[in-house]
Enzyme design. Sequence first.
Site, mmCIF file in Angstrom:
data_model
loop_
_atom_site.group_PDB
_atom_site.id
_atom_site.type_symbol
_atom_site.label_atom_id
_atom_site.label_comp_id
_atom_site.label_asym_id
_atom_site.label_seq_id
_atom_site.Cartn_x
_atom_site.Cartn_y
_atom_site.Cartn_z
ATOM 1 N N LYS A 1 0.552 -1.326 -0.155
ATOM 2 C CA LYS A 1 -0.168 0.053 0.065
ATOM 3 C C LYS A 1 1.010 1.495 -0.135
ATOM 4 O O LYS A 1 1.945 1.096 0.412
ATOM 5 C CB LYS A 1 -0.782 -0.154 0.974
ATOM 6 C CG LYS A 1 -1.775 -1.110 1.074
ATOM 7 C CD LYS A 1 -3.590 -0.724 1.856
ATOM 8 C CE LYS A 1 -4.730 -2.168 0.798
ATOM 9 N NZ LYS A 1 -5.548 -1.947 2.258
ATOM 10 N N ARG B 1 -3.757 -10.296 4.835
ATOM 11 C CA ARG B 1 -3.357 -10.003 3.554
ATOM 12 C C ARG B 1 -2.397 -10.040 2.753
ATOM 13 O O ARG B 1 -2.494 -8.703 2.797
ATOM 14 C CB ARG B 1 -4.884 -9.325 3.298
ATOM 15 C CG ARG B 1 -5.821 -9.349 1.711
ATOM 16 C CD ARG B 1 -6.463 -8.347 1.769
ATOM 17 N NE ARG B 1 -7.345 -8.572 0.207
ATOM 18 C CZ ARG B 1 -7.169 -7.420 -1.036
ATOM 19 N NH1 ARG B 1 -5.790 -6.836 -0.745
ATOM 20 N NH2 ARG B 1 -7.200 -8.107 -1.736
HETATM 21 N N1 HH2 Z 1 -7.372 -3.793 -0.089
HETATM 22 C C1 HH2 Z 1 -7.861 -4.675 -1.525
HETATM 23 C C2 HH2 Z 1 -8.537 -4.932 -1.353
HETATM 24 N N2 HH2 Z 1 -9.544 -5.279 -1.529
HETATM 25 N N3 HH2 Z 1 -10.463 -6.433 1.383
HETATM 26 C C3 HH2 Z 1 -9.667 -6.175 2.955
HETATM 27 N N4 HH2 Z 1 -10.661 -7.293 3.823
HETATM 28 N N5 HH2 Z 1 -8.719 -5.548 3.411
HETATM 29 C C4 HH2 Z 1 -7.615 -4.819 2.296
HETATM 30 O O1 HH2 Z 1 -6.765 -4.417 2.984
HETATM 31 C C5 HH2 Z 1 -8.160 -4.965 0.956
HETATM 32 C C6 HH2 Z 1 -8.559 -5.371 0.271
HETATM 33 C C7 HH2 Z 1 -6.565 -3.284 -2.053
HETATM 34 O O2 HH2 Z 1 -5.701 -4.137 -2.874
HETATM 35 P P1 HH2 Z 1 -5.466 -5.008 -3.874
HETATM 36 O O3 HH2 Z 1 -5.826 -6.072 -3.601
HETATM 37 O O4 HH2 Z 1 -4.046 -4.923 -4.089
HETATM 38 O O5 HH2 Z 1 -6.158 -3.691 -5.162
HETATM 39 P P2 HH2 Z 1 -6.826 -3.724 -5.551
HETATM 40 O O6 HH2 Z 1 -8.312 -3.428 -5.093
HETATM 41 O O7 HH2 Z 1 -5.934 -2.473 -6.519
HETATM 42 O O8 HH2 Z 1 -7.394 -4.971 -6.606
#
Ligand code: HH2
Length: 284
Positions: free
Chosen positions: A227, A261
């Site tokens: 992040k 995660r």
């Molecule tokens: N962060 C992201 C997406 N889903 N779900 C939970 N429970 N907690 C989190 O901190 C969280 C999440 C964002 O990260 P990422 O999936 O890598 O990115 P993107 O939303 O751009 O696909």
Amino acid sequence: MFDTSPQLDCAGRILRLDRARVMGIVNVTPDSFSDGGRFLDPDRAVAHALAMEAAGATIIDVGGESTRPGAEMVSAEDELDRVLPVIEKLRDRLKVPISIDTRKAVVASAALDEGAAIVNDVSGLTFDRAMTSAVAQADAALIVMHMRGVPATMDRLARYADVVAEVRAFLERQAQAAISAGVDRSRIILDPGLGFAKNARHNLALMGGLSELCALGYPVLVGASRKRFVRAIAGDGESDSSFGTAAVNALAIAAGASIVRVHEPGPAVAVVKMAVAIAEHIRA
Ligand code: HH2
């Protein structure tokens, strides 16, 4: 002997939470902030999920909509086209439960029908009123994450008098709402939502106050992987921030978090093992 260790019943699949666990991320998207486009092809997404399980991930989180700051919404049809083929192929090949990362009840229901067992709702049940009944009907587990607004607007909403107290109150209220709508209390996981309507200072405050969220009595999930605030503070490059992520994960476990995660389960599993070993010796 009777087993009293904490565990989560996710639509019949048991996720043991006697020690902290690693959730591996599969972003079936063209535009996720760190791995957009890499796993849009279902076969690559499946291979990645299987490799993450082999590396020690005990939940695989499949998402078809990026929630990075500023991201535009994806239609339910497009989201389903991305995630369902992946879940279908993983269902019989994974031993660990699959979670579906979505804000939409129709996507959650279809994914649960296809074999997912956990719903990861980054809107914390604020986006789609039908979400709780979709979860309750399937006896699925539910991750309730804190955010404000939607990805396109959330950065503007990062204003708090006391971010820990406000996030805690939101999570407690939304968990209660889920319980009232029929979701079993034992199936709920809470998440402070690092980076969602929060600046770096807010994220750090939430990490500092994480034990107050754990004190609500639900398992807590922390998602810091790659992040912005980790990259900005740890300064270990644009594309890789694994050391910064590892530091957040270790401290999260020391504060009582049950799930981290991550994009890269391999290093995270080692961090979790070490942090768990020390956390058992932390004096009150
Ligand atoms: N962060 C992201 C997406 N889903 N779900 C939970 N429970 N907690 C989190 O901190 C969280 C999440 C964002 O990260 P990422 O999936 O890598 O990115 P993107 O939303 O751009 O696909």
